[in-house]
Scaffold this motif. Structure first.
Motif, PDB file in Angstrom:
ATOM      1  N   ILE A   1      -0.559   0.012  -8.495  1.00  0.00           N
ATOM      2  CA  ILE A   1      -1.130  -1.345  -8.539  1.00  0.00           C
ATOM      3  C   ILE A   1      -0.150  -2.354  -7.968  1.00  0.00           C
ATOM      4  O   ILE A   1      -0.519  -3.240  -7.179  1.00  0.00           O
ATOM      5  N   LEU A   2       1.132  -2.233  -8.337  1.00  0.00           N
ATOM      6  CA  LEU A   2       2.137  -3.164  -7.818  1.00  0.00           C
ATOM      7  C   LEU A   2       2.292  -3.027  -6.306  1.00  0.00           C
ATOM      8  O   LEU A   2       2.412  -4.017  -5.582  1.00  0.00           O
ATOM      9  N   LYS A   3       2.264  -1.774  -5.834  1.00  0.00           N
ATOM     10  CA  LYS A   3       2.402  -1.570  -4.391  1.00  0.00           C
ATOM     11  C   LYS A   3       1.193  -2.103  -3.634  1.00  0.00           C
ATOM     12  O   LYS A   3       1.320  -2.654  -2.545  1.00  0.00           O
ATOM     13  N   GLN A   4       0.013  -1.924  -4.213  1.00  0.00           N
ATOM     14  CA  GLN A   4      -1.186  -2.446  -3.564  1.00  0.00           C
ATOM     15  C   GLN A   4      -1.151  -3.971  -3.475  1.00  0.00           C
ATOM     16  O   GLN A   4      -1.528  -4.561  -2.463  1.00  0.00           O
ATOM     17  N   GLN A   5      -0.670  -4.595  -4.536  1.00  0.00           N
ATOM     18  CA  GLN A   5      -0.550  -6.049  -4.513  1.00  0.00           C
ATOM     19  C   GLN A   5       0.467  -6.495  -3.468  1.00  0.00           C
ATOM     20  O   GLN A   5       0.242  -7.446  -2.705  1.00  0.00           O
TER      21      GLN A   5
END
Length: 905
Positions: A754-758
């Motif tokens: 999720i953090l990488k996608q953001q």
């Protein structure tokens, strides 16, 4: 006969199971009012809580309530006078649990186990040699030589033959630098064993496998004795054969160099029971020493090199004068001797050595070490055997002195390695090299710090899990069939084919000794079960089709008991005996409240009995083959059975009906146990597999493949977080519950994603394409990478920017980009981006670098056909465009001059 009648009144008691509630005939003789259970009390839950079925037709008193601590904590159902309210509470509780992703009792179901520790064979017979410092042991194990730490028992290194042929002989040089092995492929291999590499391999030149091998004191010469009767000597520094000594009939099973390297003498012995002395300078046989009438098994030399001692299976040891090459003394030892050791000079009062003369230590078929004085020929010391020690499998096959460590190493016929202190013969360490068929295994100790193992042997093995230290327990005289441990973990029992049962106690220091034994069965005892609430009794089932109840005397269970391990055990007496089945009894299990007993037999049935009077309560019929295992649920009135028909069944104790059937094993199911507080099952079978089942869904959650043969032993620890299994492949595996670990890792991975996608979205918004491209590749998102490539190509200088960013990627990122391009190239809408990336790689990467990419050949094979198709399509489009241009040009009217009528005058 099934002792239940629906017409009888329902008797339910708050304390424990009673005979009046289980047997209507007893209740008729002593009529009792039907008391009511206080609402605040809860009992062993009904089977409907786990299986989803409830049998209202069966009388509630047919099986009394088993009350466990967990059940009293609230894991049960309500009493019969509030059945409807209990049903609603169960439905609500189940719904909430399903919403939370847990079981019916708020427990998380287990999903996976991982192997945490292995206890595997490291020695399967043959030679065992210790390093010069005594820190390492070298053992033959099939086609490999295993290097074992003599302190901890851990496997340091495995030297595996490439040809996979069994090793017939090996030897370690005196300087601990060179190891040479000989295999059935008639090859010799020289190892740099510290690195685990083979330095060189050469032909042994023998016409049959090498049977013996020895280094000289300088570690430069190697002698090999073959099954062809030849002895060869090799110079390992110059790498050539120096001698070929012939004349020995049959197998040369013993070769040894003289300890003085100046004399260049080699000793050998073959099937003619003669010791040959070879002079390597002349290459001839200098002498033939004849004294033995059976095979010579070992040679030992004195420190000065003037005296040699030989031992044989003719029950004598001979002392030789090497100067005169004659026999000086013959010492009858009255046993077949496999090894003889010359003790170092000096007094050893504990061994009876008080004179300065030569003293021998012999080891043979008696299984004990004995010290002999050569001058008098008397035995001055005999190792005191442990109670029950000796007998088949205890014979010593090899013995050697490790002077630097002050130890004597002995190897038994059961592949156990024993280390004794040289000056006292006190046992220092024990290692179990090979466990053969593991028939049962149990956790042991208050903290489950040990495991006790029953193998195809009369001796038990107790392993400490942290250090792999092993204790070998003697007592039974035939193969031990089953084990069980009492609740506190320090007391356990065993039964064997010798028709006896024994009770063992582990003290605070971890040492185990036998404290009680009993006999009474007429055939071998195949199964045993201990009481659950307290250390009160045990039940055995035998091949004589009978059950016996053995009460434990108070002196056995007393905390003040401090017995000498060498004292005779206390005798046990059977209190009750019952003929239970028509065929062998395979399994018995005591219920959690010690009031019921279940038995499973080869007659395809399981039966329920009351204790202690063995009254039959019911029969469970339904399996098509013999029942191998029975187990009570720790929480519910449910019995689990495992059968040779490949199925597991759950039975309700109230009406003896089958509630669930689990099928999935391809062969016999040998063991079953409840896990996750009775909501799941763990089974093992003849197919070598362990299977984890969720009872509520009838689903096999996981199949664990760790064994290669029948899994006879299966046991869970008290914390329900570890499982130990043992099989006929001689492996013992410790499995750890990794459900929470995997869930935590999955949650952390999802959070990271999720953090990488953001971050990727932010980079795309900020048009930081290089970082976005690398991040999308690391996320393994081909479509996202395609989006980034398209965004780059939309720019006016898109191809140039794409080229810059692709060339700045790492090799692994380029490999991933090439792999993604293969996928894009299959679609005509994305082929331009794929060809752009491919063009950059082909223009700037050399063919050598491209061929070094992982999977590049497969990628090129996939790219070629689609690329050709795209070029054909583009060619057709160009041709059509050219044709349209031609038509347009030909359809144009020629330019004409103005009309003459309109011309000006």
């Amino acid at each position: 006969m099934l002792l239940r009648e629906s017409s009888q009144p329902s008797y339910t008691y708050n304390s424990v199971y009673t005979a009046s509630t289980l047997c209507p005939r007893v209740s008729q003789k002593q009529p009792l009012p039907a008391p009511t259970r206080p609402r605040a009390e809860r009992t062993w839950p009904a089977c409907g809580d786990v299986t989803g079925r409830r049998h209202h037709g069966a009388p509630e008193s047919s099986v009394p309530a088993i009350r466990s601590p967990a059940a009293r904590a609230g894991a049960g159902v309500a009493s019969s006078d509030s059945r409807s309210r209990g049903r609603h509470r169960d439905r609500d509780r189940t719904g909430m649990a399903e919403t939370a992703g847990t079981g019916a009792r708020g427990l998380r179901f287990k999903t996976n186990y991982a192997v945490q520790q292995r206890i595997e064979p490291f020695y399967k017979g043959g030679k065992v040699q210790a390093s010069a410092d005594g820190q390492l042991l070298f053992c033959v194990c099939g086609s490999a030589v295993n290097v074992v730490d003599a302190t901890s028992g851990h496997l340091v290194r495995t030297l595996q033959q490439e040809d996979q042929e069994n090793i017939t002989a090996f030897d370690l040089s005196p300087n601990n630098e060179i190891l040479v092995t000989g295999s059935r492929a008639l090859l010799l291999a020289q190892w740099a064993w510290r690195e685990g590499n083979v330095i060189r391999v050469w032909k042994a030149v023998h016409t049959a496998p090498v049977a013996s091998m020895a280094f000289d004191p300088t570690s430069t010469l190697l002698a090999t004795g073959g099954c062809d009767g030849a002895v060869r000597v090799w110079d390992l520094e110059r790498r050539y054969g120096t001698h070929h000594l012939r004349g020995s009939p049959g197998v040369v099973h013993l070769v040894a160099f003289h300890p003085d390297p100046e004399q260049l003498l080699l000793f050998s012995s073959a099937m003619d029971c003669t010791i040959r002395v070879w002079g390597l300078q002349a290459g001839t046989c200098l002498a033939m020493l004849n004294s033995h009438y059976s095979a010579v098994t070992s040679l030992a030399f004195s420190d000065d090199g003037h005296t040699m001692v030989s031992s044989g299976r003719d029950k004598i040891c001979t002392v030789w004068d090497l100067k005169m090459r004659t026999s000086v003394k013959t010492v009858p030892v009255f046993e077949s001797v496999e090894s003889v050791v010359l003790l170092p000079k000096g007094e050893a009062p504990a061994l009876g050595v008080s004179t300065p003369g030569l003293h021998l230590l012999t080891a043979g078929d008696r299984g004990v070490l004995r010290v002999w004085e050569v001058e008098s020929g008397n035995c001055v010391h005999t190792q005191k055997p442990i109670l029950g020690e000796g007998g088949p499998g205890r014979e010593i096959t090899h013995c050697a002195l490790v002077p630097s460590a002050g130890l004597i190493m002995a190897v038994t016929a059961e592949h156990n390695i024993l280390l004794y202190e040289a000056h006292t013969l006190r046992l220092h360490k024990q290692f179990a090299g090979y466990n053969e068929d593991v028939l049962d295994v149990r956790f042991l100790g208050p903290e489950d710090s040990h495991i006790v193992v029953a193998t195809n042997s009369p001796r038990l093995k107790v392993f400490e899990l942290e250090t792999s230290d092993c204790q070998i327990l003697c007592g039974h005289t035939d193969i031990i069939m089953a084990l069980d441990v009492f609740r506190k973990g320090r007391l356990f029992s065993s039964c064997a084919k010798d028709q006896s049962v024994r009770i063992w106690r582990m003290n605070v220091s971890g040492k185990v000794h036998c404290i009680a034994h009993g006999s009474g069965h007429t055939h071998g005892i195949g199964t045993i079960s201990c009481s659950r609430l307290k250390e009160a009794f045990l039940v055995t089932g035998s091949q004589d089709c009978t059950l016996k109840l053995w009460p434990l005397p108070e002196v056995v269970t007393s905390k003040k008991l401090s017995r000498d391990p060498n004292c005779d055990p206390i005798a046990l007496q059977a209190q009750a005996t019952q003929r239970a089945h028509d065929k062998d009894i395979n399994s018995v299990a005591v219920s959690p409240n010690d009031k019921l007993l279940a038995s499973g037999s080869q007659d395809r049935t399981a039966k329920l009995w009351s204790l202690p009077d063995f009254s039959l309560l019911g029969v469970f019929s339904g399996h098509r083959r013999g029942v191998w295992c029975v187990q009570f649920s720790p929480m519910d009135q449910v019995l689990a059975t495992a059968s040779a028909d490949g199925s597991l069944k759950l039975w309700g104790l109230q009406d003896f009906s089958c509630l669930k059937t689990f099928e999935g094993h391809d062969a016999s199911v040998l063991r079953v146990t409840f896990v996750s507080r009775g909501t799941q099952l763990l089974s093992s079978g003849s197919d070598g597999l362990l299977k984890l089942w969720t009872i509520k869904t009838n689903e096999c959650v996981r199949t664990l493949d760790g064994h290669e043969d029948k899994v006879w032993g299966l046991h869970c620890n008290r914390q329900d977080e570890a499982v130990v299994s043992g099989a006929s492949d001689a492996r013992i595996l410790l499995w750890k519950d990794v459900t929470e670990t995997e869930q935590a890792e999955e949650q952390a991975r999802q959070e990271e994603q999720i953090l990488k996608q953001q971050e990727l979205s932010n980079l795309l918004q900020e048009k930081q394409y290089l970082r976005a491209l690398g991040l999308a590749i690391s996320l393994d998102r081909p479509h996202t990478v395609l989006t980034v490539v398209k965004a780059i190509l939309k720019d006016v200088e898109g191809p140039k920017k794409l080229e810059e960013k692709v060339l700045r990627l790492r090799k692994d990122q380029k490999e991933a980009l090439l792999r993604f391009s293969v996928t894009w190239n299959t679609n005509s809408r994305h082929c331009h981006e794929a060809q752009a990336v491919l063009g950059v790689l082909l223009r700037h990467e050399s063919p050598e670098k491209l061929l070094a990419y992982e999977g590049v050949r497969v990628a090129l094979e996939a790219l070629l056909p689609y690329t050709e198709r795209h070029f054909q399509r583009i060619s057709r489009t160009l041709q059509a465009a050219m044709f349209l241009d031609f038509l347009w040009q030909t359809m144009k009217l020629p330019e004409t001059s103005a009309s003459p009528a309109l011309q000006p005058l």
